[in-house]
Scaffold this motif. Structure first.
Motif, PDB file in Angstrom:
ATOM      1  N   PRO A   1      -5.313  -3.778 -53.772  1.00  0.00           N
ATOM      2  CA  PRO A   1      -5.107  -3.778 -52.317  1.00  0.00           C
ATOM      3  C   PRO A   1      -4.735  -2.396 -51.784  1.00  0.00           C
ATOM      4  CG  PRO A   1      -4.034  -5.672 -53.318  1.00  0.00           C
ATOM      5  CD  PRO A   1      -4.468  -4.787 -54.444  1.00  0.00           C
ATOM      6  N   VAL A   2      -5.235  -2.106 -50.595  1.00  0.00           N
ATOM      7  CA  VAL A   2      -4.925  -0.855 -49.904  1.00  0.00           C
ATOM      8  C   VAL A   2      -4.133  -1.177 -48.639  1.00  0.00           C
ATOM      9  CG1 VAL A   2      -5.848   1.183 -48.731  1.00  0.00           C
ATOM     10  CG2 VAL A   2      -6.993   0.285 -50.786  1.00  0.00           C
ATOM     11  N   ILE A   3      -2.962  -0.575 -48.524  1.00  0.00           N
ATOM     12  CA  ILE A   3      -2.119  -0.737 -47.347  1.00  0.00           C
ATOM     13  C   ILE A   3      -2.243   0.518 -46.496  1.00  0.00           C
ATOM     14  CG2 ILE A   3       0.253  -1.026 -46.510  1.00  0.00           C
ATOM     15  CD1 ILE A   3       0.852  -2.339 -49.260  1.00  0.00           C
ATOM     16  N   ALA A   4      -2.642   0.366 -45.244  1.00  0.00           N
ATOM     17  CA  ALA A   4      -2.719   1.502 -44.331  1.00  0.00           C
ATOM     18  C   ALA A   4      -1.414   1.607 -43.557  1.00  0.00           C
ATOM     19  CB  ALA A   4      -3.884   1.334 -43.367  1.00  0.00           C
ATOM     20  N   ALA A   5      -0.780   2.771 -43.610  1.00  0.00           N
ATOM     21  CA  ALA A   5       0.453   3.041 -42.865  1.00  0.00           C
ATOM     22  C   ALA A   5       0.086   3.973 -41.720  1.00  0.00           C
ATOM     23  CB  ALA A   5       1.498   3.680 -43.765  1.00  0.00           C
ATOM     24  N   VAL A   6       0.050   3.448 -40.506  1.00  0.00           N
ATOM     25  CA  VAL A   6      -0.550   4.150 -39.369  1.00  0.00           C
ATOM     26  C   VAL A   6       0.508   4.596 -38.367  1.00  0.00           C
ATOM     27  CG1 VAL A   6      -2.268   4.002 -37.534  1.00  0.00           C
ATOM     28  CG2 VAL A   6      -2.587   2.686 -39.651  1.00  0.00           C
ATOM     29  N   HIS A   7       0.436   5.856 -37.975  1.00  0.00           N
ATOM     30  CA  HIS A   7       1.299   6.358 -36.902  1.00  0.00           C
ATOM     31  C   HIS A   7       0.455   7.156 -35.927  1.00  0.00           C
ATOM     32  CE1 HIS A   7       1.024  10.112 -39.218  1.00  0.00           C
ATOM     33  NE2 HIS A   7       1.443  10.737 -38.123  1.00  0.00           N
TER      34      HIS A   7
ATOM     35  N   ILE B   1       3.699  -6.464 -53.547  1.00  0.00           N
ATOM     36  CA  ILE B   1       2.407  -6.745 -54.169  1.00  0.00           C
ATOM     37  C   ILE B   1       2.384  -6.236 -55.609  1.00  0.00           C
ATOM     38  CG2 ILE B   1      -0.064  -6.228 -54.089  1.00  0.00           C
ATOM     39  CD1 ILE B   1       0.211  -6.041 -51.020  1.00  0.00           C
ATOM     40  N   ALA B   2       2.922  -5.033 -55.814  1.00  0.00           N
ATOM     41  CA  ALA B   2       2.912  -4.430 -57.147  1.00  0.00           C
ATOM     42  C   ALA B   2       3.684  -5.247 -58.169  1.00  0.00           C
ATOM     43  CB  ALA B   2       3.483  -3.012 -57.076  1.00  0.00           C
ATOM     44  N   ALA B   3       4.647  -6.037 -57.693  1.00  0.00           N
ATOM     45  CA  ALA B   3       5.454  -6.855 -58.614  1.00  0.00           C
ATOM     46  C   ALA B   3       4.669  -8.048 -59.164  1.00  0.00           C
ATOM     47  CB  ALA B   3       6.708  -7.352 -57.898  1.00  0.00           C
ATOM     48  N   LYS B   4       3.539  -8.373 -58.526  1.00  0.00           N
ATOM     49  CA  LYS B   4       2.731  -9.482 -59.011  1.00  0.00           C
ATOM     50  C   LYS B   4       1.926  -9.058 -60.249  1.00  0.00           C
ATOM     51  CE  LYS B   4       3.903 -11.641 -55.178  1.00  0.00           C
ATOM     52  NZ  LYS B   4       4.936 -12.710 -55.176  1.00  0.00           N
ATOM     53  N   ASP B   5       1.361 -10.034 -60.935  1.00  0.00           N
ATOM     54  CA  ASP B   5       0.486  -9.759 -62.071  1.00  0.00           C
ATOM     55  C   ASP B   5      -0.765  -9.061 -61.547  1.00  0.00           C
ATOM     56  OD1 ASP B   5      -1.424  -9.879 -64.153  1.00  0.00           O
ATOM     57  OD2 ASP B   5      -0.513 -11.705 -64.969  1.00  0.00           O
ATOM     58  N   THR B   6      -0.971  -7.796 -61.908  1.00  0.00           N
ATOM     59  CA  THR B   6      -2.090  -7.031 -61.355  1.00  0.00           C
ATOM     60  C   THR B   6      -3.437  -7.646 -61.709  1.00  0.00           C
ATOM     61  OG1 THR B   6      -2.989  -4.800 -61.071  1.00  0.00           O
ATOM     62  CG2 THR B   6      -2.303  -5.437 -63.301  1.00  0.00           C
ATOM     63  N   ARG B   7      -3.510  -8.389 -62.807  1.00  0.00           N
ATOM     64  CA  ARG B   7      -4.769  -9.043 -63.158  1.00  0.00           C
ATOM     65  C   ARG B   7      -5.130 -10.093 -62.116  1.00  0.00           C
ATOM     66  NH1 ARG B   7      -2.783 -10.881 -68.982  1.00  0.00           N
ATOM     67  NH2 ARG B   7      -1.041 -11.392 -67.586  1.00  0.00           N
ATOM     68  N   VAL B   8      -4.127 -10.784 -61.627  1.00  0.00           N
ATOM     69  CA  VAL B   8      -4.367 -11.796 -60.600  1.00  0.00           C
ATOM     70  C   VAL B   8      -4.700 -11.134 -59.264  1.00  0.00           C
ATOM     71  CG1 VAL B   8      -3.359 -13.731 -59.338  1.00  0.00           C
ATOM     72  CG2 VAL B   8      -2.848 -13.431 -61.773  1.00  0.00           C
ATOM     73  N   ILE B   9      -3.949 -10.090 -58.910  1.00  0.00           N
ATOM     74  CA  ILE B   9      -4.179  -9.408 -57.628  1.00  0.00           C
ATOM     75  C   ILE B   9      -5.556  -8.749 -57.592  1.00  0.00           C
ATOM     76  CG2 ILE B   9      -3.412  -7.527 -56.135  1.00  0.00           C
ATOM     77  CD1 ILE B   9      -1.646 -10.009 -56.000  1.00  0.00           C
ATOM     78  N   ARG B  10      -5.957  -8.134 -58.697  1.00  0.00           N
ATOM     79  CA  ARG B  10      -7.287  -7.527 -58.746  1.00  0.00           C
ATOM     80  C   ARG B  10      -8.384  -8.579 -58.612  1.00  0.00           C
ATOM     81  NH1 ARG B  10      -7.784  -2.185 -61.310  1.00  0.00           N
ATOM     82  NH2 ARG B  10      -5.729  -1.196 -61.259  1.00  0.00           N
ATOM     83  N   ALA B  11      -8.175  -9.727 -59.239  1.00  0.00           N
ATOM     84  CA  ALA B  11      -9.146 -10.816 -59.091  1.00  0.00           C
ATOM     85  C   ALA B  11      -9.151 -11.339 -57.669  1.00  0.00           C
ATOM     86  CB  ALA B  11      -8.818 -11.939 -60.074  1.00  0.00           C
ATOM     87  N   ALA B  12      -7.968 -11.394 -57.063  1.00  0.00           N
ATOM     88  CA  ALA B  12      -7.870 -11.868 -55.678  1.00  0.00           C
ATOM     89  C   ALA B  12      -8.611 -10.935 -54.732  1.00  0.00           C
ATOM     90  CB  ALA B  12      -6.402 -11.987 -55.275  1.00  0.00           C
TER      91      ALA B  12
END
Length: 250
Positions: A98-104, A195-206
């Motif tokens: 996942p990519v989080i955009a921090a916009v100002h 997000i990083a605390a989750k299992d990255t294998r699951v997040i990447r699949a998601a």
């Protein structure tokens, strides 16, 4: 990689990609490709679980470097800018994590392309979003604006080149959180760490699964838009519009 695009790790599993191209983060051709490379590289690293995309300076992104285009007597820079934008937008969308955009501040043109393809958007209270393309004799990133606002609002914003602020986007659900400017980086990192605390294998699949069920073919539709930009350039419309902008007339 260029000096304008840097990556650091505030946490082992979080990569922060920063854009810093003074004065307004309007990226030249090399900058768009460097940004694409940085985001893609972060996602390919197995130790990276999430990417935060942020910027230094007065605003998040002001789109392409119009001065660079106007200095070119042919179409090489224009083609490069269009391909570079497509590569950077695709890198955000296709990033393995996942990519989080921090916009100002201002998020214009290509900035909307980046944010519209991001997974999560966190914005400062001063953030504004818009596409000035029609005032520059170009088209593009309606694909991405349509991911941030409903269809009819997208059309109104596109035709008028008006902007919408972070709180309005928050009401539409496309901005996850709106915070004071001084708290933006911490707010984005807070989401990233969750997000990083989750299992990255699951997040990447998601990430793959969510992209796979997306109803909008973002790569194809953006390139379709760009075709009309080329038409406007060949017709001489775009060159005049860009020069008027640089001369202070728009």
């Amino acid at each position: 990689m260029t000096d304008a695009i840097t990556t650091y790790r505030p946490d082992p599993a979080v990569a922060v990609v920063t854009v810093n191209e003074p004065p307004v983060n309007a990226l030249p051709v090399r900058g768009w490709f460097a940004l694409a490379d940085a985001i893609t590289a972060a996602g390919r690293d197995p130790s990276c679980h999430v990417v935060v995309l942020r910027a230094e300076g007065r605003g998040f992104n002001a789109g392409v470097d119009i001065k660079e285009i106007q200095r070119d007597n042919g179409f090489d820079v224009l083609i490069g800018a269009n391909r570079g934008c497509a590569a950077a937008f695709a890198a955000v969308y296709d990033c393995a994590v996942p990519v989080i955009a921090a916009v100002h501040g201002f998020c214009l043109g290509g900035g909307v392309g980046l944010v519209g393809n991001a997974d999560v958007v966190v914005a400062a209270e001063d953030a504004t979003f818009g596409l000035p393309e029609v005032d520059r004799g170009a088209l593009g990133a309606a694909t991405h604006l349509a991911r941030l606002v409903p269809q009819h609002l997208m059309r109104a914003l596109y035709y008028t080149a008006d902007t919408v602020d972070a709180r309005q986007l928050h009401q539409h659900g496309s901005v996850y959180a709106v915070v004071p400017r001084a708290e933006l980086d911490d707010a984005a990192l807070d989401v990233a760490r969750r997000i990083a605390a989750k299992d990255t294998r699951v997040i990447r699949a998601a990430k793959q699964a969510i992209n796979g069920i997306d109803t909008q073919p973002v790569h194809r539709s953006y390139r379709f838009e760009q075709g009309f930009t080329f038409e406007l350039n060949l017709a001489g419309v775009a060159d005049g519009a860009r020069q008027r902008f640089l001369d202070g007339g728009a």
